[in-house]
Design a protein around this motif. Structure first.
Motif, short mmCIF file in Angstrom:
data_model
loop_
_atom_site.label_atom_id
_atom_site.label_comp_id
_atom_site.label_asym_id
_atom_site.label_seq_id
_atom_site.Cartn_x
_atom_site.Cartn_y
_atom_site.Cartn_z
N LEU A 289 -28.98 -62.74 17.23
CA LEU A 289 -28.71 -64.22 16.80
C LEU A 289 -27.59 -64.43 15.85
O LEU A 289 -27.00 -65.40 16.14
N TRP A 290 -27.22 -63.44 15.23
CA TRP A 290 -25.92 -63.32 14.57
C TRP A 290 -24.85 -63.41 15.37
O TRP A 290 -23.97 -64.32 15.37
N GLU A 291 -24.68 -62.61 16.62
CA GLU A 291 -23.68 -62.62 17.53
C GLU A 291 -23.52 -63.85 18.28
O GLU A 291 -22.52 -64.37 18.71
N THR A 292 -24.86 -64.59 18.22
CA THR A 292 -24.84 -65.85 19.43
C THR A 292 -24.37 -66.96 18.34
O THR A 292 -23.50 -67.97 19.15
N TYR A 293 -24.96 -67.25 17.32
CA TYR A 293 -24.67 -68.66 16.41
C TYR A 293 -23.64 -68.45 15.39
O TYR A 293 -23.20 -69.34 14.98
N MET A 294 -23.21 -67.20 14.94
CA MET A 294 -22.30 -67.14 13.83
C MET A 294 -20.83 -67.30 14.67
O MET A 294 -20.66 -66.68 15.44
N ASN A 295 -19.94 -67.99 14.30
CA ASN A 295 -18.77 -68.36 14.94
C ASN A 295 -17.64 -67.09 14.69
O ASN A 295 -16.83 -67.10 13.87
N LEU A 296 -18.03 -66.00 15.32
CA LEU A 296 -17.32 -64.81 14.87
C LEU A 296 -15.84 -64.65 15.77
O LEU A 296 -15.97 -65.13 17.06
N THR A 297 -14.87 -64.21 14.92
CA THR A 297 -13.52 -63.99 15.53
C THR A 297 -13.54 -62.96 16.49
O THR A 297 -12.95 -63.03 17.70
N GLU A 298 -14.09 -61.71 16.15
CA GLU A 298 -14.28 -60.58 16.69
C GLU A 298 -15.56 -60.15 16.77
O GLU A 298 -15.71 -59.04 16.18
N PRO A 299 -16.47 -60.67 17.55
CA PRO A 299 -17.88 -60.13 17.60
C PRO A 299 -17.86 -58.76 18.09
O PRO A 299 -17.07 -58.34 19.05
N LEU A 300 -19.02 -57.88 17.96
CA LEU A 300 -19.10 -56.68 18.25
C LEU A 300 -19.49 -56.70 19.70
O LEU A 300 -19.24 -56.04 20.73
N VAL A 301 -20.30 -57.67 20.03
CA VAL A 301 -20.65 -57.90 21.63
C VAL A 301 -20.73 -59.15 21.83
O VAL A 301 -21.40 -60.19 21.32
N PRO A 302 -19.56 -59.58 22.82
CA PRO A 302 -19.18 -61.07 23.08
C PRO A 302 -20.60 -61.31 24.06
O PRO A 302 -20.92 -60.71 25.10
N MET A 303 -21.45 -62.27 23.49
CA MET A 303 -22.77 -62.51 24.28
C MET A 303 -22.58 -63.27 25.64
O MET A 303 -23.51 -63.27 26.41
N VAL A 304 -21.39 -63.49 26.28
CA VAL A 304 -21.22 -64.10 27.18
C VAL A 304 -21.34 -63.27 28.33
O VAL A 304 -21.58 -63.26 29.49
N VAL A 305 -21.16 -61.89 27.97
CA VAL A 305 -21.70 -60.87 29.13
C VAL A 305 -23.11 -61.03 29.60
O VAL A 305 -23.21 -60.63 30.72
N PHE A 306 -24.01 -61.42 28.91
CA PHE A 306 -25.28 -61.64 29.15
C PHE A 306 -25.67 -62.72 30.11
O PHE A 306 -26.72 -63.01 30.60
N ARG A 307 -24.58 -63.86 30.25
CA ARG A 307 -24.74 -64.62 31.07
C ARG A 307 -24.15 -64.35 32.41
O ARG A 307 -24.37 -65.19 33.49
N ASN A 308 -23.95 -63.26 32.59
CA ASN A 308 -23.38 -62.93 34.05
C ASN A 308 -24.62 -61.83 34.72
O ASN A 308 -24.75 -60.88 34.35
N ILE A 309 -25.14 -62.76 35.79
CA ILE A 309 -26.45 -62.37 36.20
C ILE A 309 -26.29 -60.99 37.27
O ILE A 309 -26.84 -60.01 36.94
N PRO A 310 -25.20 -61.02 37.79
CA PRO A 310 -24.53 -59.81 38.73
C PRO A 310 -24.48 -58.50 37.77
O PRO A 310 -25.08 -57.42 37.98
#
Length: 581
Positions: A289-310
């Motif tokens: 939730l922190w990584e998703t909703y906090m507007n982080l400049t350098e997140p530890l885990v960019p949540m965009v990776v989980f939107r990649n089905i392959p």
């Protein structure tokens, strides 16, 4: 970049998100002549391969001989923490290593990992007690978080179309470090008693030292200033996601501890086990939730990776493939020890225990080398994981009298699962959206892989323990009483079964006839317990098969692009556009 929520090759190939990082991608045809034969490239490959040897061997060489180690510098009930400390530190650090090296550059991160490997191996080799050995193994686990990141470091240095072959070649170094680990470790103890178990760590000191030399001399990927040009280092340090890193580290660490404690250190129903699992899981949810909703400049885990089905499919498939292998790297030696051990030759038993690892390595290497030649990589995964699950399931038909059949089925099953793993772990890098930040996606995939493996190992171990408790006591009791053992000695006989012939000889009333009857009943009880474990692989195989079906047409991604080129550490801006000459 195209909408990452859409699944398909077109989206993966689309222009990556502008992260503000200078890109070093180049077409393979644009590299200078002799680039792949240069000392810098070959030396970097040697660093990766030797480091992988050290990372795998740090666990695999010690695991088969923990009892011998405990006899020498123990006994200490905390000996189980030797293996656990490696798993915990490497699983937690691998995501952090990937993200940090993406941002700040890989060179010094991986040099630091190699230094940890040398230091940890020295601490273990000179350990005088189990506590020191645990501390040394924890340091080795930190080193392994860089060493086991080989798949994206290797992958980004070669053209995408050669990643499968390049990664498979690294696994040649797993033959001594993993496949033959029981043989090598036992050989030091049997044939070189003055060196004993410490010989395995002396070997790691040498290998890790050679890797360190190669990292220092030859590995010169883009540095922080080459990646970010005129950006301030302090700015990136200030904006790093320290809160998210703390939550991730604590949550995953606690969750894995609970999974490994359950049924071993404490019952699953104990407050300690339940509390650690719940707290760890909740902390990881808060982290997401922190990584998703906090507007982080350098997140530890960019949540965009989980939107990649392959990418998700490849990650899960890799984790499940690894879980089947690593679980049976534990289960199979136990099966050999209780059902097929050669009492006249300990080294022969060690060779039998290596069957699973040898089959796995053969499959990994073969899969990577022929992937491009056979084509249809997705359907190779589907077929290989299906056959692997089939042959592991067929081991359930084996009994104490079918040693050859069991060895053949385990070897073939491991080979096909290894084939799947070889393709899946490389597919993780191939399907990543941003090829300039493979560390972030690869590191997350590595941690997920560890988590899936821990869950699967827990399932297999609990299943085996429960079935052994149900099957062995009644079978042995009936057999030894029928053979003439006094009822008062039955409990002592069952307890002594795990202690070997010397312990059984001390049980009052034991005769050769009773010993033979009880041993046979013990083997049959174990056979029934192991049968259930092998049948349970069917469920994991089913999930892996579904994941394989979500893979894209990977051949369409096999371009001649090289994601990262090796350059001089002090290169000027103009030099960053081309690789080291």
């Amino acid at each position: 970049m195209a909408d990452p929520e859409k699944n398909g090759v077109d989206q993966i190939e689309a222009v990556p998100v502008d992260t503000g990082i200078t890109r070093f991608e180049i077409d393979g045809d644009g590299l200078p002549p002799g680039y792949f034969r240069s000392a810098y490239f070959i030396g970097s490959m040697a660093a990766i391969c030797l480091g992988f040897f050290g990372g795998v061997g740090g666990f695999a060489l010690a695991a088969p001989i923990l009892s011998a180690i405990n006899e020498d510098i123990g006994p200490d009930p905390n000996i189980v923490w030797v293996a656990l400390s490696f798993t915990l530190t490497s699983a937690v650090c691998i995501t952090i290593v990937g993200r940090v090296s993406d941002i700040f550059g890989r060179r010094w991160v991986f040099i630091g990992g190699a230094i940890c490997g040398v230091v940890g191996s020295i601490v273990c080799a000179t350990a005088k007690d189990v506590t020191s050995l645990i501390a040394g193994t924890a340091i080795i686990g930190i080193a392994a978080s860089t060493q086991l990141s080989y798949f994206y470091v290797m992958g980004e240095l070669v053209p995408m179309k050669h990643r499968f072959a390049a990664n498979s070649m690294v696994y040649f170094f797993q033959i001594p470090a993993n496949a033959l680990a029981p043989v090598i470790s036992d050989s030091f103890i049997i044939y070189h008693p003055t060196v004993g178990w410490r010989g395995s760590y002396y070997l790691l000191v040498v290998v890790d030292s050679l890797a360190l030399i190669c990292w220092v001399l030859f590995y010169h990927p883009p540095t922080f200033h080459m990646k970010h040009r005129n950006e301030s280092l302090l700015k990136y340090i200030k904006n790093f996601d320290y809160i998210g890193t703390t939550m991730y580290t604590g949550g995953l660490l606690i969750l894995l501890m609970g999974l490994n404690w359950g049924g071993v250190s404490w019952p699953w129903s104990s407050a300690r086990v339940i509390a650690t699992i719940v707290v760890g899981f909740v902390t990881l949810v808060i982290f997401v939730l922190w990584e998703t909703y906090m507007n982080l400049t350098e997140p530890l885990v960019p949540m965009v990776v989980f939107r990649n089905i392959p990418w998700n499919a490849a990650t899960v498939l890799s984790g499940l493939g690894a879980s089947i292998y690593y679980a049976f790297a534990i289960v199979w030696p136990q099966m050999v020890g209780t059902m097929y051990a050669d009492t006249t030759s300990p080294i022969a038993t060690a060779w039998l225990s290596s069957v699973s690892g040898l089959g796995w390595v053969f499959g990994v290497i073969s899969g990577g080398l022929v992937a491009r030649r056979v084509t249809h990589i997705k359907w190779q995964c589907v077929l290989a994981i299906s056959l692997g699950g089939l042959f592991f399931g067929l081991v359930a038909t084996c009994n104490p009298d079918t040693r050859s059949r069991a060895c053949a089925f385990v070897a073939i099953g491991s080979c096909f699962v290894g084939w799947t793993e070889s393709l899946a772990i490389t597919a993780v890098t191939v399907t990543a959206y941003d090829q300039s930040e493979l560390g972030s996606s690869g590191g997350v995939a590595g941690s997920i892989r560890y988590l899936i493996t821990s869950i699967a190992t827990t399932v297999y171990t609990v299943t085996l323990t429960n079935r052994q408790a149900q099957e062995i006591p009644p079978r042995v009791t009936s057999a030894v009483e029928a053979a003439g053992l006094p009822p008062s000695s039955v409990a002592a006989f069952i307890k002594a079964l795990s202690g070997g012939a010397s312990a059984l000889d001390k049980v009052p009333g034991v005769t050769p006839r009773i010993l033979a009857a009880g041993t046979r009943a013990y083997q049959e009880g174990n056979s029934s317990a192991f049968r259930t474990v092998f049948l349970s692989t069917i469920a994991f195989t089913g999930v892996a098969l579904i994941s394989a079906l979500f893979l894209p047409d990977l051949e369409a991604l096999m371009s001649n692009k090289v994601a990262t080129t090796l350059g001089t550490e002090k290169a000027s801006d103009s030099e960053t556009e081309s690789p080291r000459q």
